[in-house]
Motif scaffolding. Structure first.
Motif, short mmCIF file in Angstrom:
data_model
loop_
_atom_site.label_atom_id
_atom_site.label_comp_id
_atom_site.label_asym_id
_atom_site.label_seq_id
_atom_site.Cartn_x
_atom_site.Cartn_y
_atom_site.Cartn_z
N ARG A 148 2.70 1.86 -3.41
CA ARG A 148 1.84 2.41 -4.55
C ARG A 148 1.61 3.83 -4.26
N ASP A 149 1.59 4.21 -3.06
CA ASP A 149 1.28 5.50 -2.52
C ASP A 149 2.40 6.55 -2.50
N GLU A 194 0.76 -1.27 -0.10
CA GLU A 194 0.04 0.03 0.16
C GLU A 194 0.82 1.29 0.05
N PRO A 198 0.13 12.99 -6.09
CA PRO A 198 0.05 11.45 -6.71
C PRO A 198 -0.22 11.48 -8.12
N ARG A 203 5.37 11.20 -4.93
CA ARG A 203 5.77 12.13 -3.79
C ARG A 203 7.18 12.58 -3.90
#
Length: 221
Positions: free
Chosen positions: A23-24, A20, A165, A28
């Motif tokens: 992917r996030d 998780e 993102p 950034r």
């Protein structure tokens, strides 16, 4: 209200499952400020490694002095030396204890381009400055001195900002680069489709010993 792009990511951001977080992390922004100047880059490619449950991970066989930082707490920087010449940088994820981390594979240099060019004089184009995990660490100025540092704390010249993102429709996933054995096909590499800074995918190529016998698998983060 628009999300602030210059706000540092919290420890809670990293205190989640490694896939998780990986992917996030796309989109950034890393900022590294050293005496010679600052370089910031937008992450475009990462890989997740899930410790004891992942045959491709450095921590698959347990804790060692090398992988100690992977065991937490989340938000720490894990830097390792590989192939006798390169540094690779990871961000530790999940709860304090179980080892997991995200390898930062590639990014687009946003600020400090001239400094990144000075550090990476062999790069032919700017999108190649941080195109690959070893090139990324050189471009931003990260080495083993950063190993164990807290990316969520104060007092170090490194931060991870909110950034922007990508559109979820542009996020792709596939096998990790260069991983062999049981973890070879695990689809935990994430990248932004069409971004020129993303590194080319290369499957594991076994090295052979002088005798001609196959080399042992080389686990990654």
């Amino acid at each position: 209200m628009l999300e602030q792009t210059n706000r540092s990511l919290s420890r809670e951001f990293f205190d989640r499952h490694v896939v998780e977080v990986a992917r996030d992390l796309l989109g950034r922004v890393l900022v590294c400020t050293l005496p010679e100047g600052a370089v910031s880059l937008r992450l475009t490619e990462v890989e997740a490694y899930n410790g004891r449950d992942d045959p491709g991970s450095h921590a698959y066989r347990g804790r060692t002095p090398r992988n100690e930082v992977m065991f937490g707490p989340p938000g720490r920087i894990y830097v390792y030396f590989t192939y006798g010449m390169h540094f690779c940088m990871n961000l530790v994820t999940g709860q304090d204890g179980p080892p997991s981390a995200v390898l930062l594979r590639a990014g687009e240099v946003l600020d400090g381009v001239e400094l990144a060019r000075k550090r990476r004089p062999t790069a032919r184009k700017d999108h190649e400055l941080a195109r690959g995990p070893a090139r990324l660490t050189v471009a931003v100025g990260v080495d083993l001195a950063f190993n164990g540092a807290d990316a969520c704390g104060d007092g170090i010249p490194f931060s991870v900002l909110t950034g922007t993102p990508p559109d979820p429709a542009l996020v792709r996933t596939g096998p990790r680069t260069g991983v062999s054995g049981a973890g070879a096909t695990t689809p935990w590499r994430f990248w932004i489709d069409g971004d020129p800074s993303v590194s080319p995918y290369r499957p594991h190529a076994p090295k052979r010993k002088p005798s001609g016998g196959p080399a042992a698998p080389h686990p990654r983060t």
